[in-house]
Design a protein around this motif. Structure first.
Motif, PDB file in Angstrom:
ATOM      1  N   GLY A   1       0.825  -1.196   0.000  1.00 64.67           N
ATOM      2  CA  GLY A   1       0.000   0.000   0.000  1.00 64.67           C
ATOM      3  C   GLY A   1       0.858   1.245   0.000  1.00 64.67           C
ATOM      4  N   ALA A   2       0.384   2.290   0.646  1.00 59.71           N
ATOM      5  CA  ALA A   2       1.109   3.545   0.810  1.00 59.71           C
ATOM      6  C   ALA A   2       1.321   3.729   2.306  1.00 59.71           C
ATOM      7  N   PRO A   3       2.538   3.503   2.828  1.00 60.72           N
ATOM      8  CA  PRO A   3       2.771   3.485   4.279  1.00 60.72           C
ATOM      9  C   PRO A   3       2.281   4.747   4.974  1.00 60.72           C
ATOM     10  N   GLY A   4       1.548   4.541   6.081  1.00 61.18           N
ATOM     11  CA  GLY A   4       1.039   5.650   6.864  1.00 61.18           C
ATOM     12  C   GLY A   4      -0.205   6.294   6.302  1.00 61.18           C
ATOM     13  N   SER A   5      -0.664   5.807   5.149  1.00 58.84           N
ATOM     14  CA  SER A   5      -1.842   6.372   4.515  1.00 58.84           C
ATOM     15  C   SER A   5      -2.848   5.280   4.164  1.00 58.84           C
ATOM     16  N   VAL A   6      -2.418   4.305   3.371  1.00 54.38           N
ATOM     17  CA  VAL A   6      -3.244   3.144   3.026  1.00 54.38           C
ATOM     18  C   VAL A   6      -2.375   1.909   3.214  1.00 54.38           C
ATOM     19  N   ASP A   7      -2.438   1.310   4.387  1.00 56.01           N
ATOM     20  CA  ASP A   7      -1.687   0.088   4.677  1.00 56.01           C
ATOM     21  C   ASP A   7      -2.656  -1.081   4.664  1.00 56.01           C
ATOM     22  N   LEU A   8      -2.418  -2.050   3.773  1.00 54.18           N
ATOM     23  CA  LEU A   8      -3.309  -3.203   3.727  1.00 54.18           C
ATOM     24  C   LEU A   8      -3.183  -4.055   4.974  1.00 54.18           C
ATOM     25  N   PHE A   9      -1.977  -4.101   5.555  1.00 51.72           N
ATOM     26  CA  PHE A   9      -1.784  -4.786   6.829  1.00 51.72           C
ATOM     27  C   PHE A   9      -1.026  -3.863   7.762  1.00 51.72           C
ATOM     28  N   PHE A  10      -1.549  -3.722   8.981  1.00 51.22           N
ATOM     29  CA  PHE A  10      -0.944  -2.874   9.996  1.00 51.22           C
ATOM     30  C   PHE A  10      -0.871  -3.701  11.271  1.00 51.22           C
ATOM     31  N   SER A  11       0.340  -4.126  11.632  1.00 57.07           N
ATOM     32  CA  SER A  11       0.491  -5.117  12.701  1.00 57.07           C
ATOM     33  C   SER A  11       0.010  -4.607  14.052  1.00 57.07           C
ATOM     34  N   ARG A  12      -0.138  -3.298  14.231  1.00 54.43           N
ATOM     35  CA  ARG A  12      -0.657  -2.784  15.505  1.00 54.43           C
ATOM     36  C   ARG A  12      -2.128  -3.136  15.712  1.00 54.43           C
ATOM     37  N   ARG A  13      -2.802  -3.657  14.702  1.00 57.03           N
ATOM     38  CA  ARG A  13      -4.168  -4.160  14.896  1.00 57.03           C
ATOM     39  C   ARG A  13      -4.172  -5.442  15.716  1.00 57.03           C
ATOM     40  N   ILE A  14      -2.997  -6.065  15.855  1.00 56.40           N
ATOM     41  CA  ILE A  14      -2.878  -7.307  16.618  1.00 56.40           C
ATOM     42  C   ILE A  14      -2.315  -6.980  17.990  1.00 56.40           C
ATOM     43  N   GLY A  15      -3.081  -7.242  19.031  1.00 57.24           N
ATOM     44  CA  GLY A  15      -2.590  -7.052  20.385  1.00 57.24           C
ATOM     45  C   GLY A  15      -2.738  -5.652  20.938  1.00 57.24           C
TER      46      GLY A  15
END
Length: 751
Positions: free
Chosen positions: A347-361
């Motif tokens: 994606g476009a980091p910090g704008s459109v991230d298809l996976f964002f590991s901070r969603r886990i935990g």
């Protein structure tokens, strides 16, 4: 081994402990790429920073470094010699960095992973797959700090729709083109003497990922001489790029590395106490333990396992003040998610991230969510980059349900900075009360095409699936396309992005939804000779004009920013940027910017001054600041940002900063302040005490984070962490949350 007789034998061409010296320093491939050679040894050098063992004398030195700054293409002003050895356990690097004025050597910090740009430094990059895209970076300074990171996409940003080739003037996060948060197990030592300084590295084979054969690696070295602001490379690089430009690297020949078993286990034990004053009447204590493990499937493919995962030692987030209607981005800092993070980025980091590991935990508002465990397979299989991640979280009553997260990615590089990849991200509710339709899925493809050294095209396309969304009006897709032309004299780019109304990557990150954007820009790079020799001579002038605009899917202009600027880069390290911005904000609905202050719908267009400056950041005392002044929505904005950095050698490093926002609108006014004080007391490069105090009257809190780290290797060791959050008294009064954690983790290498 150090007797004069034996030394004469070595100098006469009879090496002791290393294979014979062959080849010459000026050896190149048919394409003109520089060749360096590694030499096998049966006697490992002592890592003390002195390079006085005979085994080093038997290895051919790599010399003749070339400047990128300040005089591109000219020989470096100081001599550098680098030797490379290997055995069945590790790769060894010995660097002799001569200096005609050793008293002028600058070292600014001693903590692990401290920046290397404002200090004398030396670093190496290994492109172990020789794909001209991915690499491992190891570096140090005269203080002997350990600096390491991973490069993906030649440093150009995660998800090949990012910002194009990595520039020396740009940076990326853990999910971008350079992952500084990756911590490896290795050793370095340095020594300063009357001829300059020297460094010795020992990098275990299990730390690296590489193919069985052929074992020809990409290779480059960078040396910084800070008092001269000189940057020199063994394999020349244009000044607009940096060490991550692997297409400009040389080649390392002569390696005959064994295949390490590569099995590591890292258990931890933890004791903690704390109190959340909003829900708890008393202080509580807990004791816990868990473990991570790493198993090498092949030399280039690893399986990482985690059970009862804990991140108590991770530094807290920097607080931010949000004056917009859109989401804030906080980077990933947790170690488990950082190795090969580029394999899971699209994606476009910090704008459109298809996976964002901070969603886990991490739940809503930053609340921790226990992670039961998980597994990650990452690395390279043949010509393909592989990534597979599966993590299971627990339910937190009233906060978030239990979830399972799966990410799978596959990509391939084709040379000339070209690549093609695909990714699948899946979130599924797994709690006892989870419904059949509690899931979300994201599909994506991305690619990059490099044409010559200057032209790059990149982009991605993605679609999400969310139960029930198919009945809603609007699409579930997003895409971005971008082209860039970049040389020493000019940089041009044009990009466009579209995110449809129902695009919903629940395990990713979206700064804003339902828009089309257009961005373009022009940079010029000029080195005026008429100022040479003046007290305040300019090294470079960078006039530029950039534009970024966002429209709703219906065509309404939601945000635009026209930026007109000229960077003045002074030879003495000072910097000044007097920018003027034409900013437009369009509101289709009322915007409550603060409680009781509601800006009505309309289009608000204003000019703003956005100036930035700093003194020489390598000095013991330095200052940086910025000001934003001009129209804002229905009124005016006055923002002052100031930071003072003060250090005493490499032992004590401090920084105090203050961000002041004074907003006067037709509907009301408010002031928002954010203050930070950082300090690091470095006993050794691996033993240090860090503090971060933050004052935020906008959130009505002040907080403290105090961490004592006694590191062993690869970021393991003893951690003592104290956190305290206090209400300032406007809406929150008194203590809000306090905790004290003692954690010990140890790496057991079973190789």
């Amino acid at each position: 081994m150090r007797s004069s007789a034996l030394t004469l034998l070595v100098l006469a061409g009879v090496p002791l402990g290393a294979s014979p010296v062959t080849g010459t320093e000026d050896e190149t491939t048919a394409a003109g790429v520089r060749i360096g050679r590694a030499f096998s040894t049966v006697e490992a050098p002592a890592i003390d920073g002195r390079l006085d063992e005979d085994v080093w004398a038997a290895a051919e030195p790599l010399t003749d470094f070339i400047q990128a700054e300040p005089f591109e293409g000219q020989p470096a002003t100081e001599r550098t010699e680098v030797r490379i050895l290997f055995d069945d356990d590790a790769v060894y690097i010995g660097a002799r960095l001569y200096d005609s004025d050793p008293s002028g050597i600058i070292a600014t910090d001693a903590r692990r992973d401290s920046g290397l740009d404002d200090t004398d430094s030396f670093r190496v990059i290994f492109d172990t797959y020789h794909d001209l895209q991915n690499g491992f970076v190891f570096g140090t300074t005269p203080s002997g700090l350990e600096y390491d990171g991973q490069v993906s996409n030649a440093g150009g940003g995660g998800g090949f729709g990012g910002g194009g080739p990595q520039l020396r003037r740009a940076g990326t996060g853990s999910g971008g083109g350079f992952n500084l948060n990756w911590d490896a197990s290795w050793t370095v030592a340095t020594h300063i003497d009357g001829e300059g300084w020297s460094a010795e590295f020992a990098i275990p084979l299990g730390t690296l990922r590489y193919a069985d054969s052929p074992q020809t690696w990409g290779l480059n070295f960078q040396r910084n001489i800070r008092r001269k602001r000189e940057e020199a490379y063994w394999s020349p690089i244009q000044r607009i790029y940096n060490l991550y430009r692997l297409s400009s690297a040389g080649e390392l020949h002569g390696l005959e590395l064994r295949t390490p078993r590569n099995v590591q286990i890292t258990p931890y034990a933890l004791g903690a106490g704390g109190q959340d004053y909003s829900v708890e009447a008393d202080w509580h204590t807990q004791y816990d333990f868990g473990a991570d493990a790493k198993v090498g499937i092949t030399p280039s493919l690893n399986m990482d396992l985690t059970w009862n995962t804990d991140f108590a030692q991770v530094e807290v987030d920097d607080q931010q003040i949000n004056l917009s209607r859109f989401n804030l981005f906080f980077p990933e800092k947790r170690p488990f998610f950082l190795e090969n993070a580029g394999n899971f980025s699209m994606g476009a980091p910090g704008s459109v991230d298809l996976f964002f590991s901070r969603r886990i935990g991490i739940g809503p508002g930053g609340a921790p969510v226990p992670i039961l465990g998980g597994a990650r397979l990452s690395g390279k299989a043949g010509d393909y980059n592989l990534g597979f991640l599966n993590m299971q979280t627990e339910e937190v009553a009233g906060v978030v349900s239990a979830n399972n997260f799966t990410v799978a990615s596959l990509s391939r590089e084709f040379g000339e900075r070209s690549s093609l990849g695909a990714m699948l991200v899946n979130r599924m509710g797994t709690g006892a009360a989870a419904l059949d339709d509690d899931w979300n899925r994201t599909w994506g493809v991305d690619g990059q095409l490099g044409i010559g050294e200057a032209l790059t095209f990149s982009g991605f396309a993605a679609r999400t699936q969310t139960p029930g969304y198919e009945a809603l009006e609007g699409g579930e897709y997003a895409y971005r396309a971008r082209g860039e032309y970049f040389t020493n004299r000019i940089r041009l780019w044009l990009g466009m992005t579209e995110v449809q109304a129902n695009f919903n990557p629940e395990a990713g990150f979206l700064r804003r939804k339902a828009y089309r954007s257009l961005d373009y820009g022009w940079f010029g790079y000029y080195r005026p000779k008429i100022f040479e020799g003046l007290p305040f001579a300019f090294r470079e002038l960078r006039p530029h004009i950039t534009y970024n605009g966002f429209r709703t899917l219906g065509g309404f202009l939601e945000t635009s920013r026209l930026h007109v600027d000229n960077h003045f880069d002074f030879e003495n390290g000072w910097y000044f940027s007097p920018a003027f911005n034409r900013i437009t904000e369009g509101l289709e609905e009322p915007f409550e910017i603060r409680e009781g202050i509601v800006v009505p719908p309309g289009t608000y267009a204003h000019w703003q001054a956005g100036w930035r400056w700093n003194t020489n950041t390598a000095d013991a005392l330095s200052y940086s600041g910025g000001i934003d002044y001009g129209g804002f929505l229905s009124g005016e904005q006055r923002t002052l940002d100031t930071t003072v950095n003060l250090r005493w050698g490499t032992r004590l490093v401090t920084a105090i900063s203050w961000l002041y926002n004074d907003i006067e609108l037709a509907e009301g006014s408010f002031v928002a302040n954010l203050g930070q004080f950082r300090a690091s007391l470095n006993f050794t490069p691996l033993i240090y005490l860090q503090t971060l105090f933050q004052y935020n009257d906008d959130a009505d809190v002040w907080s403290s984070n105090i961490r004592f780290n006694w590191l062993n290797t690869a970021g393991t060791g003893l951690f003592i962490v104290y956190n305290d959050t206090e209400g300032l008294g406007n809406t929150l009064i008194g203590p809000q949350n306090r905790s004290l954690t003692v954690k010990y983790t140890r790496l057991f290498d079973l190789n």
